[in-house]
Write an enzyme that holds these catalytic residues in place. Structure first.
Site, PDB file in Angstrom:
ATOM      1  CG  HIS A 307      -2.054   0.948   1.129  1.00  0.00           C
ATOM      2  ND1 HIS A 307      -1.943   2.288   1.387  1.00  0.00           N
ATOM      3  CD2 HIS A 307      -3.326   0.725   0.728  1.00  0.00           C
ATOM      4  CE1 HIS A 307      -3.132   2.866   1.179  1.00  0.00           C
ATOM      5  NE2 HIS A 307      -3.979   1.939   0.774  1.00  0.00           N
ATOM      6  CG  ASP A 364      -8.503  -4.011  -2.890  1.00  0.00           C
ATOM      7  OD1 ASP A 364      -7.701  -3.098  -3.181  1.00  0.00           O
ATOM      8  OD2 ASP A 364      -9.731  -3.851  -2.824  1.00  0.00           O
TER       9      ASP A 364
END
Ligand code: SDX
Length: 429
Positions: A307, A364
């Protein structure tokens, strides 16, 4: 005394004001840089070190793994709030009273009916269209069917555009799903709660009455809250920059949908399940795929990992992982992809390649496993991400317009040809 930052370039010294946020984040305000230095700018591919705005909506601490909407922790909101309550909070800045929430819900439901002409657009799409392409097209088409929403100069006009977007979106999501699944179209039911209506739009079977399932509704509500906003991510920044030209809310949301579609952003939830299915079909050897993810010669990436901001566990991933266990257990679903996901996570958290780069599971990584257990087709996962992110995009667009931010127009460093005289290449040949 306000802090300053000094910069020395070409033998000259310049000073710039430093601004601090409520969580003590610090930025150098360089808005006078180019003028003061007669042309010097900064450059920062991917804006990894560059803030685009000051915002009061969402706070992230990537090192601590903290996520708060308007000061409330994501853990509290996921546990105690509803998605509609959270949407109100993000958009208007405070949790609604009971009366305010009722009025908000009533106003949204009054905007449920979708014009026949908009549904007719679907007829032109091939059945194998990706639902994100359909959703983006139908969202942009809202401008044509609700032209009054193109005017957002007064509070009432803004509120009307916002409630129209929140009223139309669940049906557009359902239109995209049922078109690609060859099912008859449905309409929103104002007698149901906001998420109950989404559930019937997604799961109602042909010719059967739909029976609400509390496990699914609770999980959907939580997933939508977890996806609702995430400060200046790729799609939210896209919504802000389109809105900064004073294009309509629907035009700005269309840009956000298209940015979210990318597999490095919201499209990752679909890519994760496709990756996990491939690993299961290839014999379930998670170690083989860990090696592939680390091999720079191999284009394979561990989707759902890493991320830009979180260099710790994504707090949403923790909640989604726990919810996945609960939902699969409650629905009595055994899914080998969940076992593979947990094996990959365990290995990655012990592997220096991932540990050194601070690569952890993001939102996700597990969300698709829940959508799968609900029976949602894989290519619809990012559409559900967009449904959750809608209030966040709206809040970001509204804040940018309320703050009267200037049109977004970055500069560049030119690396092309210097001036050259025009000589027609056709004359010589
Ligand atoms: C979302 O921004 C947001 O807030 C987004 C989001 C939201 O709510 O809006 O949180 C939603 O988009 C989550 C992210 C979903 N994407 C994925 O899961 C795709 C897989 N992850 C990556 O491609 C990547 O981690 C990004 C895109 C998420 C972040 O990329 P960065 O910050 O540009 O980092 P990078 O690509 O420069 O990676 C740094 C290093 C590199 O290795 P080195 O060059 O240092 O050797 O880490 C490696 C990368 O190769 N790396 C990975 C990896 N992610 C990064 N290696 C293997 N697998 C991965 N998934």
């Amino acid at each position: 005394m306000s802090k300053i930052a000094s910069l020395e370039i070409n033998g000259e010294k310049y000073e710039f004001p430093v601004i601090e946020g409520t969580e003590n984040e610090t930025a150098i305000n360089i808005k006078t840089l180019r003028g003061a230095t007669k042309g010097v700018i900064t450059i920062d591919p991917g804006f990894k070190n560059t803030g685009s705005c000051q915002s009061a909506i969402t706070y992230l601490d990537g090192e601590q793994g903290i996520l708060r909407y308007r000061g409330y922790s994501i853990e509290d909101l996921a546990e105690k709030a509803s998605f509609l309550e959270t949407s109100y909070l993000l958009i208007f800045g405070e949790l609604p009273s009971k009366k305010e929430l009722e009025t908000f819900e009533t106003d949204i439901k009054s905007k449920y009916p979708t014009p026949d002409g908009l549904v007719k657009i679907l007829e032109g799409f091939p059945k194998e269209s990706h639902p994100m392409g359909i959703l983006g097209s139908l969202t942009c088409a809202l401008n044509a069917f609700f032209p009054e929403c193109n005017q957002t100069n007064t509070e009432n006009e803004v509120y009307n555009a916002i409630t129209t977007a929140l009223g139309q979106f669940p049906t557009l999501v359902s239109l995209a799903l049922r078109k690609t699944q060859n099912l008859t179209q449905l309409t929103s039911d104002p007698k149901l709660g906001y998420v109950e209506n989404i559930a019937q739009l997604l799961f109602k079977k042909e010719g059967e009455a739909y029976e609400q399932n509390q496990i699914i509704n609770d999980a959907l509500d939580k997933l939508l809250i977890l996806h609702a906003d995430h400060e200046q991510n790729c799609s939210a920044s896209t919504v802000r920059i389109i809105g900064s030209s004073h294009a309509s809310l629907f035009a700005s949301l269309t840009g956000g949908i298209n940015a979210l579609w990318g597999p490095l952003h919201g499209g990752a939830n679909q890519a994760v399940i496709e990756m996990l299915e491939n690993i299961v079909n290839d014999g379930g050897d998670s170690k083989k795929y860990m090696e592939k993810a680390k091999d720079k010669q191999d284009s394979f990436r561990l989707m759902g990992f890493g991320h830009r901001v979180y260099k710790n566990f994504d707090p949403r991933a923790r909640i989604v992982k726990k919810t996945a266990d609960e939902v699969l257990n409650d629905l009595g679903v055994k899914d080998p992809t969940l076992d593979i996901a947990k094996a990959l996570e365990k290995e990655a958290l012990e592997d220096p390649y991932f540990v050194d780069r601070k690569l952890y599971p993001n939102v996700d990584f597990y969300s698709g496993i829940i959508y799968r257990a609900m029976g949602i087709p894989t290519d619809m996962f990012t559409v559900l991400f967009a449904l959750g992110r809608l209030p966040g995009w709206i809040a970001q667009w509204k804040e940018m317009r309320t703050n009267k931010e200037p049109i977004g127009r970055p500069r560049q460093i030119y690396t092309g040809e210097k001036h050259r005289e025009f000589v027609s290449s056709t004359v010589n040949s």
